[in-house]
Enzyme design. Sequence first.
Site, short mmCIF file in Angstrom:
data_model
loop_
_atom_site.label_atom_id
_atom_site.label_comp_id
_atom_site.label_asym_id
_atom_site.label_seq_id
_atom_site.Cartn_x
_atom_site.Cartn_y
_atom_site.Cartn_z
N GLU A 158 5.76 16.59 -1.99
CA GLU A 158 6.31 16.31 -0.68
C GLU A 158 7.80 16.62 -0.58
O GLU A 158 8.48 16.19 0.35
CB GLU A 158 6.03 14.85 -0.30
CG GLU A 158 4.53 14.60 -0.19
CD GLU A 158 4.17 13.21 0.27
OE1 GLU A 158 5.09 12.39 0.47
OE2 GLU A 158 2.97 12.94 0.45
N LYS A 185 -2.81 8.22 9.71
CA LYS A 185 -3.10 9.58 9.25
C LYS A 185 -4.34 10.09 9.98
O LYS A 185 -5.43 9.54 9.82
CB LYS A 185 -3.34 9.59 7.73
CG LYS A 185 -2.12 9.25 6.89
CD LYS A 185 -2.49 9.15 5.42
CE LYS A 185 -1.26 8.95 4.54
NZ LYS A 185 -1.63 8.72 3.12
#
Length: 438
Positions: A216, A349
Amino acid sequence: MYAEETNNVTAIKDIRAREILDSRGNPTIEADVILADGTIGRAAAPSGASTGSREALELRDGDKSRYMGKGVKKAVANVNSQIRSALMDKNVTAQQAIDDAMIALDGTDNKDNLGANAILAVSLAVAKAAAKSQSLPLHQYIADLRNQTSLTMPVPMMNIINGGEHADNTVDIQEFMIEPVGFSSFSEALRAGTEIFHSLKSVLKSQGLNTAVGDEGGFAPNLRSNEEAITVIMQAIEQVGYTAGKDIHLALDCAATEFYKDGKYILAGEGNKSFDSQGFSDYLVGLARQYPIISIEDGLDESDWDGWKYLTEQIGDKVQLVGDDLFVTNPAILQEGIDKHIANAILIKFNQIGTLSETLDAIYLAKKNGYATIISHRSGETEDSTIADLAVGTAAGQIKTGSLCRSDRVAKYNQLLRIEQQVRASYRGREEFIGLRG
């Protein structure tokens, strides 16, 4: 209502899907929804590394001769055949009805048949095509779906040290983040976070530590303890002249399910240090008291509801306690958590639940019950920036989209900068945490 006439300019005339690559070099699915007037909506499904057991199914081929079994040809075929046939000539602006139709077509609780990745790519592409057909920016179209009248810019959760499943290092806790709350605009908050990111690189280099990045975009050094990750971030904040606990707060994503074995939380990077549920909760409480930590995500295993209850009782009025694997963006599971007073926030999400409509259900259920909402990326991302529009269009308050490098992460920040310039939505900063006394 669905449109009956096939010449309606908002009628779906074609749906096409394909395999593309995500930020980890694994296949994912991208879908185009094409309208009668030629308008195209395009969206891609992300993919997670640390996943909750109750997430909707991400359909992979399992054919070891292609992409080591991670191909998504089955999901692509499901879009190009069954889903396409079911949605042809439907009115693209009927988001709820279209999502319901795909859910019914799949016929399972967790989208086993068609795959949540297949359904999600189409669901988001439908929203994008509908927004274009109405000459609306996507964030405004999303806001209109649930009559959201006030738009806000989200506080970014910036993941600047990666560990756990997101990096090949000795750090057990998966994400160490900063939240720039003491600023008057998103652009200024982003600038501060970026400066701290670069400052952290210099701090790590000065200590002879690795500055390679993880999935990330955060740095992934080998450290002597999880707490050391916090101390180097504190140094980086101070080095650029910001005040930790005022301008900048810290946040953790423990992803504790990944190191929960046989009823124990085991920190392998700290010599296999072992904790029972209360012991690990107390460990987190100690960190939150010692450092300006405003948020802890997945501090305990997804099945350890007694531990979650204890942690919530200890610091739930002072620290944002976020359920990710715990709630998996599922309104029914979230409702159970609300009823049992577990956690006080939910990570959102898309691909955990599989449609835009169900995602909105989870967001507004949380809001109705005073739970904070954080819109989130996955570790396997693409250039698709839909989550930026979702964060603004729902006034979610926070967004979690990685570090300040890698274009798959920066794409979301850049989209937020464009939106801020366009709509001049307010940046609430510390006010997003108004329910916390800490």
